[in-house]
Design a protein around this motif. Structure first.
Motif, PDB file in Angstrom:
ATOM      1  N   UNK A   1       5.682 -13.493  32.669  1.00  0.00           N
ATOM      2  CA  UNK A   1       6.443 -13.615  34.210  1.00  0.00           C
ATOM      3  C   UNK A   1       7.248 -15.019  33.987  1.00  0.00           C
ATOM      4  N   UNK A   2       8.477 -14.321  34.588  1.00  0.00           N
ATOM      5  CA  UNK A   2       9.686 -15.572  33.484  1.00  0.00           C
ATOM      6  C   UNK A   2      10.264 -16.179  34.999  1.00  0.00           C
ATOM      7  N   UNK A   3      10.013 -16.258  36.185  1.00  0.00           N
ATOM      8  CA  UNK A   3      10.126 -17.131  37.073  1.00  0.00           C
ATOM      9  C   UNK A   3       8.266 -17.884  37.755  1.00  0.00           C
ATOM     10  N   UNK A 239       8.970 -12.088  50.053  1.00  0.00           N
ATOM     11  CA  UNK A 239       8.330 -12.037  48.709  1.00  0.00           C
ATOM     12  C   UNK A 239       6.801 -11.418  49.521  1.00  0.00           C
ATOM     13  N   UNK A 240       6.432 -12.616  50.456  1.00  0.00           N
ATOM     14  CA  UNK A 240       5.338 -11.974  50.657  1.00  0.00           C
ATOM     15  C   UNK A 240       5.008 -11.145  51.728  1.00  0.00           C
ATOM     16  N   UNK A 241       6.000 -10.204  52.089  1.00  0.00           N
ATOM     17  CA  UNK A 241       5.736  -9.481  53.170  1.00  0.00           C
ATOM     18  C   UNK A 241       6.000  -8.380  52.032  1.00  0.00           C
ATOM     19  N   UNK A 275      13.089 -10.612  43.536  1.00  0.00           N
ATOM     20  CA  UNK A 275      11.747 -10.530  43.148  1.00  0.00           C
ATOM     21  C   UNK A 275      12.117  -8.416  41.493  1.00  0.00           C
ATOM     22  N   UNK A 276      12.711  -8.926  40.686  1.00  0.00           N
ATOM     23  CA  UNK A 276      11.962  -7.717  40.357  1.00  0.00           C
ATOM     24  C   UNK A 276      11.311  -6.787  40.315  1.00  0.00           C
ATOM     25  N   UNK A 277       9.837  -7.665  40.146  1.00  0.00           N
ATOM     26  CA  UNK A 277       8.533  -7.106  40.013  1.00  0.00           C
ATOM     27  C   UNK A 277       7.924  -6.600  41.227  1.00  0.00           C
ATOM     28  N   UNK A 278       8.493  -7.033  41.694  1.00  0.00           N
ATOM     29  CA  UNK A 278       8.075  -6.563  43.657  1.00  0.00           C
ATOM     30  C   UNK A 278       8.372  -5.005  44.047  1.00  0.00           C
ATOM     31  N   UNK A 279       9.738  -4.971  43.984  1.00  0.00           N
ATOM     32  CA  UNK A 279      10.169  -3.916  43.688  1.00  0.00           C
ATOM     33  C   UNK A 279      10.060  -3.094  42.655  1.00  0.00           C
ATOM     34  N   UNK A 313      14.143  -6.692  33.034  1.00  0.00           N
ATOM     35  CA  UNK A 313      13.545  -7.981  33.630  1.00  0.00           C
ATOM     36  C   UNK A 313      12.178  -8.691  32.383  1.00  0.00           C
ATOM     37  N   UNK A 314      12.600  -7.200  31.225  1.00  0.00           N
ATOM     38  CA  UNK A 314      10.622  -7.864  30.494  1.00  0.00           C
ATOM     39  C   UNK A 314      10.050  -8.275  32.200  1.00  0.00           C
ATOM     40  N   UNK A 315       9.524  -7.557  32.207  1.00  0.00           N
ATOM     41  CA  UNK A 315       8.445  -7.081  33.224  1.00  0.00           C
ATOM     42  C   UNK A 315       7.165  -7.530  32.461  1.00  0.00           C
ATOM     43  N   UNK A 316       5.922  -8.448  32.566  1.00  0.00           N
ATOM     44  CA  UNK A 316       4.304  -8.202  32.017  1.00  0.00           C
ATOM     45  C   UNK A 316       3.961  -7.348  33.192  1.00  0.00           C
ATOM     46  N   UNK A 317       3.222  -6.804  32.070  1.00  0.00           N
ATOM     47  CA  UNK A 317       1.838  -5.645  33.076  1.00  0.00           C
ATOM     48  C   UNK A 317       1.113  -6.009  33.397  1.00  0.00           C
ATOM     49  N   UNK A 318       0.391  -7.385  33.423  1.00  0.00           N
ATOM     50  CA  UNK A 318      -0.138  -8.482  34.493  1.00  0.00           C
ATOM     51  C   UNK A 318       0.796  -9.509  34.833  1.00  0.00           C
ATOM     52  N   UNK A 319       1.015 -10.043  36.416  1.00  0.00           N
ATOM     53  CA  UNK A 319       1.877 -10.662  36.779  1.00  0.00           C
ATOM     54  C   UNK A 319       1.088 -10.751  38.205  1.00  0.00           C
TER      55      UNK A 319
END
Length: 734
Positions: A1-3, A239-241, A275-279, A313-319
């Motif tokens: 996770x980058x951020x 983000x929490x929504x 946040x790209x991982x959420x989308x 975004x280089x998203x990981x499998x687990x975040x």
């Protein structure tokens, strides 16, 4: 996770007024404008502490170091605050910028220790330390650190600091798949946050909902999401929504409520968030919805969007926000299009990523799917390989879960012991504070004879109030000790029952799994027209179902017995088979100790007089006596086994017989015996020879009262130190 959401929170303390300043409602921009206009170094320091308190840091921002640096420089002139914790904080931020998370963790922990000396609220600094433990994957260090901090703040305060400690402990138990302990700690954190931090309170409710969903209780999960979601919307926490909407989408998909799932997913896609991982997770949910509705072309458009986000975004499998099952949905998509080569490749890739991230739950999911895939498509050897890996991993998880099942009862006992220690520390602290106040009073008395009488009256009044509080606390502690002894007995009983019931449950689970496989085989044979083979499989299936029924009834019988003997004592006597009662508690105490220590073994010898029959007693109370005496006997032989040679055979014997119209019950062990010098003390309340934390000293005292006062009998002991101890219970027939 980058951020990384890196939130540092500090509260300034007004030493001269003995009160804390809170700045939860401060406006960040207004503080910055006020800082530019302020000339006084002391007031600048005050404003800078508020700015640091309200600053959110994503990845790394040099402005954070600039703020802390300004604070330190202005404090050199004004000496407003203790600079040491801020210096440690600055060092931590610099090391974080360098990527040295090891040193960052050390610096921030040192900063917290310095703030603790001033009893400052450091809620978000404690939260940041938790994220560093996660980054370094130091879960056991995390458990130790936050347990120690929680104990410290419970005694010394401030109470606000306990909230992030409970949250961190909840995360540890989630990592260990102990959902019960995890949710309990998150709820404790929520209760504390509710009083002073609405944002974190809402966040805790969302996390509890997610935990219940992972645990498999969708109903409870939705209850918490229904409370948390309106709060997130009210606070405009996008983000929490999306986080909660994604969880609700997954629950709806699992229950095949695709319109409801689409509603939540579309809501998330309409929001503007960075946040790209959420989308990406939302797009994957949309893929699963359309694949379930047999709409692969629509699903593909969302699949491509998810892949672009993941690649860019280089998203990981687990975040932190969930699992990114991109390869698995590619497998589902190509399977629906019957492109088996592509489907197989993506399924294997999904399994490899689950292995790399050590996501055990998803490893099981993909192993099961691989076994099913190769069972249908071949080769069968691969199907066998993956199903064997599945069962091997499942057994390893079961072993880990078994430890937590036993530990749950021990945790309850440890919590009781912890409460007693906490009360003692709070009393000690109260006495210390009273001593300081007394010294101050004496100093004031020395200033003049005119204040002597007034000061003496105040001193005596305060001393009386303190003594009254100490007396009330001691009485409360005494009640807690008695309750602790009862809970310890219930723990021993329940551990034994758990051992007894585990065997039939294992049979039920195993035969159920085998029966499921037989049904699949029977379907294949019927499809192939092999009716004879199908009939043979059906016969095996019928035998399995009969065995499931048999072991299910056996488990039911054990549970009924447990309810009968664990219910609260009514004090009413009823005809009871003494031989059966003593035999049952002998077995339960043995299995209870075996559940705690697998290496423990002892021989059990029983000699029952069949003419004893039934006797009017209170079975619950008498059962507690037997459980206590048997547990002490097994403890003694086990302790002697640790020091004796291999020739020593631990043995506990039980004998019942009629003697002169009374019933005599003898419980004998060949353990260490009881020294003569303490023999006259063993029935005294709170007297114990066991190490601290292993006994309350109330067992024999309560047992003596139950036998003599409750049943009009006698409880005697015969012993020889180093050789044996034998307790003799005599109960009158009339």
């Amino acid at each position: 996770m980058r951020k990384l959401l890196f939130l540092i929170y500090f509260i300034a303390t007004c030493i001269d007024s003995h009160a804390q300043d809170y700045c939860y409602s401060c406006n960040y921009d207004s503080l910055k404008m006020q800082l530019q206009l302020e000339k006084s170094p002391a007031k600048k320091v005050k404003l800078l502490t508020y700015l640091v308190e309200g600053y959110y840091l994503e990845e790394f921002d040099p402005k954070m170091i600039e703020l802390v640096d300004q604070l330190i420089k202005n404090n050199e002139q004004s000496k407003t605050v203790n600079a040491v914790p801020y210096v440690k904080l600055k060092e931590g931020l610099i090391n974080y910028q360098k990527g040295d998370f090891e040193k960052t963790l050390i610096n921030l922990q040192e900063s917290v220790s310095e703030f603790d000396k001033e009893k400052k609220v450091v809620v978000n600094l404690l939260s940041v330390i938790r994220t560093l433990h996660n980054k370094l994957n130091r879960q056991e260090d995390r458990l130790k650190y936050y347990t120690e901090k929680l104990n410290y703040y419970q005694v010394n305060g401030p109470v606000e600091n306990t909230a992030p400690c409970y949250h961190a402990l909840g995360g540890y138990y989630n990592y260990k798949s102990d959902f019960n302990s995890s949710i309990s700690n998150y709820l404790k954190a929520a209760d504390i946050y509710k009083a002073f931090d609405p944002h974190n309170y809402m966040n805790e409710l969302g996390v509890v909902g997610y935990m219940y969903a992972d645990w498999g209780n969708d109903k409870k999960a939705k209850e918490y999401f229904d409370v948390a979601l309106p709060l997130t919307r009210q606070q405009k926490d996008t983000g929490n929504i999306i986080y909660i909407n994604n969880a609700l989408t997954s629950i709806a998909i699992k229950n095949k409520l695709y319109d409801e799932a689409s509603f939540y997913a579309d809501q998330s896609l309409e929001l503007n968030y960075a946040s790209p991982v959420n989308y990406a997770i939302t797009y994957i949910n949309k893929v699963q919805i359309h694949l379930a509705k047999k709409e692969p072309l629509v699903a593909y458009s969302y699949l491509i969007k998810a892949k672009k986000l993941k690649d860019s975004s280089g998203l990981a499998f687990n975040s932190t926000f969930g699992i990114l099952e991109l390869d698995f949905v590619f497998y589902q998509y190509y399977s629906q299009l019957n492109k088996q080569e592509l489907a197989e490749r993506h399924l294997l890739t999904a399994y490899e990523k689950a292995l790399e991230s050590k996501s055990v739950g998803y490893q099981l999911k993909y192993l099961k799917e691989l076994s099913r895939y190769y069972a249908l498509k071949g080769p069968l050897d691969l199907s066998k390989k993956y199903i064997e890996s599945y069962f091997q991993l499942a057994e390893e998880i079961q072993k880990e879960e078994d430890k937590f099942k036993v530990a749950q009862y021990e945790i309850e006992q440890k919590e009781s012991e912890q409460d007693k220690k906490l009360n003692a520390l709070q009393q000690e602290r109260a006495i210390q504070e009273a001593t300081i106040q007394q010294r101050n009073l004496i100093l004031w008395i020395s200033l003049g004879a005119l204040l002597l009488i007034a000061a003496s009256v105040v001193f005596l009044y305060r001393q009386l109030a303190i003594n009254k509080k100490v007396l009330q606390s001691l009485r409360k502690t005494q009640r807690q000790l008695i309750l602790s002894e009862k809970m310890a007995s219930l723990g021993e009983l329940t551990a034994g029952v758990a051992h007894e019931i585990q065997n039939p449950l294992n049979f039920v689970n195993n035969f159920s799994e085998v029966s499921t496989e037989l049904v699949e085989e029977m379907k294949e044979e019927l499809t192939a027209g092999n009716t004879d083979e199908a009939i043979a499989i059906a016969a095996d299936l019928q035998q399995n179902l009969a065995k499931i029924n048999h072991h299910g009834k056996r488990a039911e019988s054990i549970v009924k017995g447990m309810l009968q003997h664990s219910r609260a004592s009514s004090g009413n006597k009823e005809p009871t088979d003494i031989n059966a009662l003593t035999d049952e508690y002998l077995r339960l105490s043995y299995h209870g100790l075996r559940a705690k220590d697998k290496s423990f073994n002892a021989a059990m010898e029983t000699h029952y007089d069949d003419t004893v029959g039934k006797l009017d007693v209170v079975p619950q109370d008498l059962g507690r006596v037997f459980l206590n005496l048997f547990t002490n006997a097994f403890y003694s032989v086990n302790d002697k086994k640790k020091h004796a040679g291999e020739s020593y055979k631990p043995t506990v014997s039980l004998t019942t017989k009629k003697v002169n119209g009374d019933i005599e019950i003898r419980i004998r062990d060949n353990g260490n015996g009881i020294p003569q010098k303490i023999l006259d003390k063993i029935y005294q309340p709170f007297f114990t020879t066991k190490p601290t934390g292993e006994g309350t000293g109330l067992g024999l005292s309560l047992s003596y009262d139950i036998i003599t006062k409750g049943h009009g009998g006698q409880l005697k002991v015969e012993t020889k130190e180093g050789e044996f101890a034998e307790f003799i219970i005599t109960l009158p027939m009339n």
